[in-house]
Design an enzyme around this catalytic site. Sequence first.
Site, PDB file in Angstrom:
ATOM      1  N   SER A  99       5.407   5.730  -7.070  1.00  0.00           N
ATOM      2  CA  SER A  99       4.977   6.761  -6.122  1.00  0.00           C
ATOM      3  C   SER A  99       6.204   7.193  -5.333  1.00  0.00           C
ATOM      4  O   SER A  99       7.231   6.492  -5.328  1.00  0.00           O
ATOM      5  CB  SER A  99       3.928   6.169  -5.168  1.00  0.00           C
ATOM      6  OG  SER A  99       3.691   6.997  -4.051  1.00  0.00           O
ATOM      7  N   TYR A 143       0.704  -0.780   0.386  1.00  0.00           N
ATOM      8  CA  TYR A 143       0.939   0.243  -0.628  1.00  0.00           C
ATOM      9  C   TYR A 143       2.428   0.502  -0.807  1.00  0.00           C
ATOM     10  O   TYR A 143       2.950   0.492  -1.925  1.00  0.00           O
ATOM     11  CB  TYR A 143       0.210   1.537  -0.244  1.00  0.00           C
ATOM     12  CG  TYR A 143       0.298   2.611  -1.301  1.00  0.00           C
ATOM     13  CD1 TYR A 143      -0.423   2.503  -2.492  1.00  0.00           C
ATOM     14  CD2 TYR A 143       1.109   3.731  -1.128  1.00  0.00           C
ATOM     15  CE1 TYR A 143      -0.336   3.478  -3.470  1.00  0.00           C
ATOM     16  CE2 TYR A 143       1.204   4.706  -2.099  1.00  0.00           C
ATOM     17  CZ  TYR A 143       0.474   4.584  -3.274  1.00  0.00           C
ATOM     18  OH  TYR A 143       0.572   5.556  -4.245  1.00  0.00           O
TER      19      TYR A 143
END
Length: 261
Positions: A140, A154
């Site tokens: 990401s 995350y």
Amino acid sequence: MTRFSGQAVVITGGARGMGAAHARGFLDEDAAVVITDVLEAEGRALADRLGKRALFIRHDVTSEQDWERVITAAEDTFGPVSVLVNNAGIIGRAAPIEDSDPADWTKVVQINLTGTYLGIRAVTDSMRTAGGGAIVNISSTAGLEAGPLLHSAYVASKWAVRGLTKIAANELGRYGIRVNSVHPGGIETPLIGEFAANAGSDANRPTTSIQAQAIPRMGTPEEVTRMVLFVASDASYTTGSEFLIDGGITIAPALTPTTNR
């Protein structure tokens, strides 16, 4: 196009969103695709629609036994695995570290990071049998920077996927196995709803939006798929590298909360 003719491809988190787009993209390139996910009904329905070169297997990426079962089924059905796309991942509950739940941390890290590690570990022998292969780890933009809408588990997991990619690339290059990471920004998938729901109250949302980035729109799963296909095939002299597909969000003005906590 037939860049993957005769090759077996495993895609985790493939029942919907980016994973489903990747499955369609590889099939269009003449691959045989094993779609894995915990979303059994959606995964089976997708495989049925895609036809005989698609197989769905229910798969918890945090389970070593499930990984063994997936690779065995792929080999028995389509032959040795040539491509693995470690796409499965979750965002988790957004909260400052001091307010976060350790159980949430463990869940996010187990799926996003440990699941990727177990996939690399499980597929290596099959790729050696195939004469080489490509592993594409979906990280990401959160694996490159930390923003105010993101949270510790995350971000930590996605940075760790980036590091794991480099270690695996070093270890596996001698076998003709390339390992790279792809770093999407804002992509229109079902996870976007989860992201918005966990982003915090309106008072803590950033003052700028996706309109501030160089390409002022969300990306599509199909755009990420085109990158994944390139990394898994044409990028033949590249390993241990990051491929960014983010519309320019990482060069956009800094996102700052409107209020302090």
